[in-house]
Design an enzyme around this catalytic site. Structure first.
Site, mmCIF file in Angstrom:
data_model
loop_
_atom_site.group_PDB
_atom_site.id
_atom_site.type_symbol
_atom_site.label_atom_id
_atom_site.label_comp_id
_atom_site.label_asym_id
_atom_site.label_seq_id
_atom_site.Cartn_x
_atom_site.Cartn_y
_atom_site.Cartn_z
ATOM 1 C CG HIS A 1 -6.457 -1.367 0.797
ATOM 2 N ND1 HIS A 1 -4.807 -0.875 0.450
ATOM 3 C CD2 HIS A 1 -6.941 0.291 1.720
ATOM 4 C CE1 HIS A 1 -4.172 0.567 2.210
ATOM 5 N NE2 HIS A 1 -5.641 1.079 1.850
ATOM 6 C CE LYS B 1 -9.856 -7.592 7.537
ATOM 7 N NZ LYS B 1 -8.594 -8.703 7.670
ATOM 8 C CD GLN C 1 -1.454 -9.690 -0.657
ATOM 9 O OE1 GLN C 1 -1.017 -10.774 0.092
ATOM 10 N NE2 GLN C 1 -2.203 -9.206 0.733
ATOM 11 C CG HIS D 1 -3.705 1.183 -3.281
ATOM 12 N ND1 HIS D 1 -2.642 0.155 -4.126
ATOM 13 C CD2 HIS D 1 -3.513 0.085 -2.432
ATOM 14 C CE1 HIS D 1 -2.002 -0.960 -2.815
ATOM 15 N NE2 HIS D 1 -2.943 -0.928 -1.247
ATOM 16 N NE ARG E 1 1.787 -9.007 4.753
ATOM 17 C CZ ARG E 1 0.954 -9.563 4.702
ATOM 18 N NH1 ARG E 1 -0.119 -10.686 5.086
ATOM 19 N NH2 ARG E 1 0.014 -8.666 4.025
ATOM 20 C CG ASP F 1 -2.047 -5.156 -2.744
ATOM 21 O OD1 ASP F 1 -3.293 -5.659 -1.899
ATOM 22 O OD2 ASP F 1 -0.870 -5.502 -1.876
ATOM 23 C CB CYS G 1 -0.914 0.130 1.501
ATOM 24 S SG CYS G 1 -2.095 -1.427 1.173
#
Length: 586
Positions: free
Chosen positions: A462, A416, A333, A337, A315, A335, A286
């Protein structure tokens, strides 16, 4: 089923919802601790939470405990359940709680209580002769537990810290109906047979090595599978108007402080220092996406701006939580946006929902939706959270989709929608997420010029569809038990010449398959045909082409398929063009 809350109130709940399961399995953990204390009074108790599928409890036994001891504890648990003990909740001051635990000689509980703020009122739950320092909730009577099974024993460091004492963790499962236990144990057997870590090795897809715990190594076939998922992702996202970006893996501490991750996510981040400046390896994509948006001015006419990123994230997961591709320290990931105006929020959320529905349908996954609300550890105003939560509610209800509320499980920056897919043996996996965020645009001072010529703040979504592509691969391996559909199979066809005399024709067939973009392998070993066929089946290849004298003379191929019944596996002789057409339609 009735649940006793910390304030003494009794609440009617269903075992089918998360709150009911948590209370049921939490109480089962207390029954486990009570049984252990009856059988082994010198054992020390630590913590025993409900988890996603059941419960565990960590003990310090003071002797070498193993799975041979589980039967006696399980029997004692059943005796306790038959006693039909009701639960009571009461409070103590911190001083009295410390005195109680000192007398009980429970050093781990004592340590936790001493760390609580002064003046803290501490709740205890009691059932019969056993009392536990606990915040609840719990079912009102242990007799509601109709079936219980202790599953395994593992080692676990106290508080997850390898410098602390190694404890014994006992895992268990329980249900309010015996039939649910039967179903669950059958599911466990199925899951064992489908374990992606075992199949990943057998099918030469990936491996996890001691030199990189939690860091997957992909073999050629595994990377073919991963890239097929990525190619599919790119195709549908280009169609939906997404632009793909890529941001650095390592970014400065100052960026993570601005985003809020340094405060709210620091324990899960790998950090380093370069030229006397602190950096973090990104655990999420992000903040990098925010910088890409800020790199130039924007007009309201550009909106919505949909930016996707297949970002590699790391992570710092604890070693005890690692589980193949399902829980790794490094993964890709998927992702995206979406930056938008307020009047576009509803249509953009619903657009993502339609995309998620399309993807899960392709893989044969039914799914459920949860609306996860504000957690205790969060940023932003009450007004922003209320507006964001209501927007997600209106969007999902407008699509006519059923959903459940998952209280307090939102991201720290916004509520979410979580999408839980159900696999072929009935397990659920949380994959897709849509998060509405008013906070990061504000923290990064994102702006656009509106129709009125003034500066405005964009709203941001997101969203992920696969989630972690690596984890989605693990789910697919187990969902299909390694028998991937033809389009997704790393090897679609195995060409098996009966003997070396037919190798030239086999190679001619291979050339045609390659020319058509079909993933094929030639087994040119000097082995019997039956052996080659058995190996191809073990490798779960969808189609086999048998090449012998008759096929060579007639310029045909003899085809067998993986998925038909044993007596129907042989399709028979076909023209090569017809077989290629069959493959492309599969």
């Amino acid at each position: 089923m009735k649940v006793l809350q910390r304030d003494g109130q009794v609440m009617e709940v269903s075992f089918d919802d998360n709150y009911g399961k948590k209370a049921f399995w939490h109480t089962s953990a207390h029954v486990l601790a009570q049984a252990v204390k009856r059988l082994y009074p010198q054992a020390k108790c630590t913590i025993g939470p409900a988890i996603e599928n059941g419960f565990y409890y960590d003990f310090d036994f003071g002797f070498s405990f193993n799975e041979d001891n589980l039967g006696a504890i399980e029997d004692e648990m059943r005796r306790i359940i038959k006693e039909s003990l009701s639960l009571q909740v009461y409070e103590m001051s911190k001083k009295d709680a410390i005195s109680y635990m000192e007398k009980a000689d429970e050093p781990f509980k004592l340590e936790m209580i001493r760390e609580l703020p002064e003046g803290e009122v501490i709740s205890f739950y009691k059932q019969g002769d056993y009392a536990e320092f606990c915040a609840g909730p719990h079912i009102v009577n242990v007799s509601h537990i109709k079936a219980v099974k202790l599953l395994s024993v593992a080692g676990a460091y106290w508080r997850g810290d390898e410098h602390n004492k190694m404890l014994t963790r006992i895992y268990g499962i329980s249900f309010p109906k015996a039939s649910l236990m039967d179903d669950h144990l059958h599911q466990l057997e199925e899951a064992k047979a489908r374990d992606h870590r075992v199949l990943g090795k057998e099918l030469e897809l990936f491996a996890l090595m001691d030199e990189g715990p939690g860091l997957p190594f992909y073999f050629p076939k595994g990377l073919v599978l991963k890239n097929l998922l990525i190619d599919y992702w790119r195709k549908i996202h280009v169609r939906e108007g997404y632009q793909e970006i890529s941001t650095p893996i390592m970014l400065t501490k100052a960026l993570w402080e601005k985003s809020g991750h340094w405060v709210h996510y620091r324990d899960n981040m790998y950090v380093t220092s370069v030229d006397d400046m602190d950096y973090a390896i990104k655990p999420m994509n992000c903040p990098g996406g925010m910088l890409v948006y800020k790199s130039k001015p924007h007009s309201y006419r550009e909106f919505p701006i949909r930016c996707g990123e297949l970002g590699i994230v790391h992570r710092a997961e604890k070693s005890g939580t690692l589980h193949g591709l399902m829980r790794a320290r490094c993964f890709t990931q998927d992702d995206a946006h979406i930056f938008m105006r307020e009047d576009q929020v509803l249509s953009e959320i619903q657009g993502v929902m339609r995309l998620i529905d399309e993807v899960y349908s392709k893989f044969g996954f039914p799914y459920e939706i949860e609306l996860s609300t504000r957690p205790e550890n969060s940023i932003g105003s009450d007004e922003d959270w209320q507006l964001a939560t209501e927007s997600l509610k209106v969007a999902v209800e407008g699509m006519g989709k059923p959903y459940k509320i998952n209280e307090g499980d939102g991201a720290f920056y916004g509520p979410k929608l979580d999408f839980h897919v159900k696999d072929s043996i009935g397990r659920t996996w949380q994959c897709g997420t849509i998060q509405l965020d008013f906070q990061l645009p504000q923290r990064f001072d994102l702006e656009y010029i509106g129709e009125d010529g003034k500066e405005h703040r964009p709203i941001m979504l997101h969203r992920v569809v696969f989630g972690s592509i690596d984890r989605f691969m693990g789910i697919l391996i187990e969902h299909y038990a390694g028998k991937f559909p033809v389009w997704l199979s790393p090897v679609q066809v195995k060409v098996l010449p009966v003997s070396d005399k037919y190798l030239d024709y086999a190679k001619e067939i291979m050339a045609k398959l390659y020319e058509e973009g079909i993933r094929a392998e030639l087994d040119d070993r000097d082995e019997k045909l039956g052996f080659k066929i058995r190996e191809a089946r073990m490798q779960k290849v969808p189609y086999m082409i048998i090449v012998g004298e008759k096929e060579k003379d007639n310029r045909l191929v003899s085809v067998r398929q993986r998925d038909a019944e044993q007596d129907k596996q042989e399709i028979g002789e076909m023209d090569m063009a017809d077989f290629i057409d069959l493959l492309k339609r599969s």
